[in-house]
Scaffold this motif. Sequence first.
Motif, short mmCIF file in Angstrom:
data_model
loop_
_atom_site.label_atom_id
_atom_site.label_comp_id
_atom_site.label_asym_id
_atom_site.label_seq_id
_atom_site.Cartn_x
_atom_site.Cartn_y
_atom_site.Cartn_z
N ALA A 27 20.98 20.08 10.20
CA ALA A 27 22.27 19.47 10.49
C ALA A 27 23.14 19.58 9.25
O ALA A 27 22.70 19.27 8.14
N ARG A 28 24.35 20.05 9.43
CA ARG A 28 25.23 20.29 8.30
C ARG A 28 26.61 19.70 8.58
O ARG A 28 27.16 19.91 9.65
N ALA A 29 27.15 18.96 7.64
CA ALA A 29 28.49 18.38 7.80
C ALA A 29 29.50 19.26 7.10
O ALA A 29 29.29 19.69 5.96
N LYS A 30 30.61 19.55 7.79
CA LYS A 30 31.69 20.33 7.19
C LYS A 30 33.00 19.88 7.80
O LYS A 30 33.14 19.88 9.03
N ASP A 31 33.94 19.45 6.99
CA ASP A 31 35.25 18.97 7.45
C ASP A 31 35.12 17.90 8.53
O ASP A 31 35.84 17.91 9.52
N GLY A 32 34.19 16.99 8.36
CA GLY A 32 34.05 15.88 9.30
C GLY A 32 33.32 16.21 10.59
O GLY A 32 33.13 15.35 11.43
N VAL A 33 32.92 17.47 10.74
CA VAL A 33 32.19 17.85 11.95
C VAL A 33 30.76 18.23 11.57
O VAL A 33 30.54 19.01 10.64
N VAL A 34 29.82 17.64 12.27
CA VAL A 34 28.42 17.93 11.99
C VAL A 34 27.92 18.95 13.01
O VAL A 34 28.10 18.77 14.22
N THR A 35 27.34 20.02 12.54
CA THR A 35 26.74 21.01 13.43
C THR A 35 25.22 20.81 13.37
O THR A 35 24.63 20.84 12.30
N VAL A 36 24.64 20.58 14.54
CA VAL A 36 23.20 20.35 14.61
C VAL A 36 22.56 21.55 15.30
O VAL A 36 23.04 22.01 16.34
N LYS A 37 21.51 22.06 14.70
CA LYS A 37 20.75 23.14 15.33
C LYS A 37 19.30 22.72 15.36
O LYS A 37 18.80 22.20 14.37
N MET A 38 18.66 22.91 16.48
CA MET A 38 17.25 22.56 16.52
C MET A 38 16.42 23.58 17.29
O MET A 38 16.91 24.25 18.20
N LEU A 39 15.18 23.67 16.88
CA LEU A 39 14.20 24.50 17.56
C LEU A 39 13.01 23.62 17.87
O LEU A 39 12.54 22.88 17.02
N ILE A 40 12.54 23.67 19.09
CA ILE A 40 11.38 22.87 19.47
C ILE A 40 10.29 23.83 19.94
O ILE A 40 10.59 24.78 20.67
N SER A 41 9.07 23.62 19.49
CA SER A 41 8.02 24.48 20.04
C SER A 41 7.43 23.83 21.28
O SER A 41 6.91 22.71 21.23
N HIS A 42 7.58 24.53 22.38
CA HIS A 42 7.13 24.02 23.67
C HIS A 42 6.96 25.19 24.63
O HIS A 42 7.77 26.11 24.62
N PRO A 43 5.92 25.19 25.49
CA PRO A 43 5.73 26.35 26.38
C PRO A 43 6.82 26.51 27.44
O PRO A 43 7.08 27.63 27.90
N MET A 44 7.46 25.44 27.88
CA MET A 44 8.52 25.49 28.88
C MET A 44 8.12 26.32 30.11
O MET A 44 8.79 27.28 30.49
N GLU A 45 7.01 25.93 30.73
CA GLU A 45 6.56 26.63 31.95
C GLU A 45 7.40 26.15 33.13
O GLU A 45 7.52 24.95 33.37
N SER A 46 7.94 27.09 33.89
CA SER A 46 8.81 26.72 34.99
C SER A 46 8.03 26.28 36.23
O SER A 46 8.57 25.67 37.13
N GLY A 47 6.73 26.63 36.28
CA GLY A 47 5.93 26.32 37.46
C GLY A 47 5.98 27.44 38.49
O GLY A 47 5.44 27.32 39.58
N ARG A 48 6.65 28.53 38.15
CA ARG A 48 6.76 29.65 39.08
C ARG A 48 5.97 30.87 38.62
O ARG A 48 5.80 31.84 39.34
N ARG A 49 5.51 30.82 37.37
CA ARG A 49 4.78 31.95 36.82
C ARG A 49 3.34 31.92 37.31
O ARG A 49 2.75 30.85 37.48
N LYS A 50 2.77 33.11 37.51
CA LYS A 50 1.37 33.18 37.93
C LYS A 50 0.49 33.60 36.78
O LYS A 50 0.87 34.42 35.96
N ASN A 51 -0.72 33.05 36.79
CA ASN A 51 -1.72 33.50 35.85
C ASN A 51 -2.21 34.85 36.35
O ASN A 51 -2.71 34.97 37.47
N LYS A 52 -2.07 35.89 35.53
CA LYS A 52 -2.36 37.25 36.01
C LYS A 52 -3.83 37.44 36.39
O LYS A 52 -4.15 38.21 37.26
#
Lengths: 155, 104
Positions: free
Chosen positions: B9-34
């Motif tokens: 998170a970085r503040a510049k001219d009164g505006v804070v820009t937040v960037k984040m990365l989360i590690s997570h599998p994010m399985e949609s429930g539609r993918r098949k195990n091959k």
Amino acid sequence: MNTKRRLFLKGSMAAGAAGVAMSAGLLTPGMVLAAWNEGAFKAKSVDEALSALMGSSSTEAGKIKIKAPDIAENGAVVPVTVSTDMGGVDTIAILASNNPTPLTSSYELGEGALPYVSTRIKMGKTGKVIAVVKSGGKLYSASKEVKVTIGGCGG
Amino acid sequence: MAKTIKVRARAKDGVVTVKMLISHPMESGRRKNKKTGKLIPAHFIQEVVTEHNGNKVLVANWSGAISKNPYLSFKFKGGAAGDSLKISWVDNQGKSDSTTAKIK
């Protein structure tokens, strides 16, 4: 005294306690779901999703910028940035028109948050990326066609 | 859970820009195990909340259509360098994680 019977009772009581803990544990995801708009996320069309999420599916064309690639080589990772100059924005939603469930995500903007969101979405096939913005109780939308060469939902 | 959230998170001219990365599998429930042909159960983050001074700045509601190891960036006014941000997520299986980060 019959010790075996005592032991049996103790064992069943322990199992009972574990059961209670289990069901308590199972309740938490349900409580989370209450805040999460399940109807909107499970809706199979853009209109249905918008009605469930915003209470209406009628949108006006708005000055919304969508930054997304023209051609996405990998549908599993499509970077999308939505921003607008409009004021009073409280909700932003990002939809992919040809996904099995079009609503990918929605964002509730709190005090001070600027109407700018950037993330990466999955797209099953070529379609439109639709950004819907709620400002002053009205809905505004814009869309951008993204061509997908490899789908991100199958696999 | 182990550290799953990376924030900048970085503040510049009164505006804070937040960037984040989360590690997570994010399985949609539609993918098949091959190998087995069975569907992989859905497992994705449903809610990401960012708080600044106890005030919810942004609440993101996600579905399985957000890419694996999700990235999120947004901006807000009213933050200053040195302030701390609290970020937390909850997924559809009831798992969660949170972290605090300082605005630079």
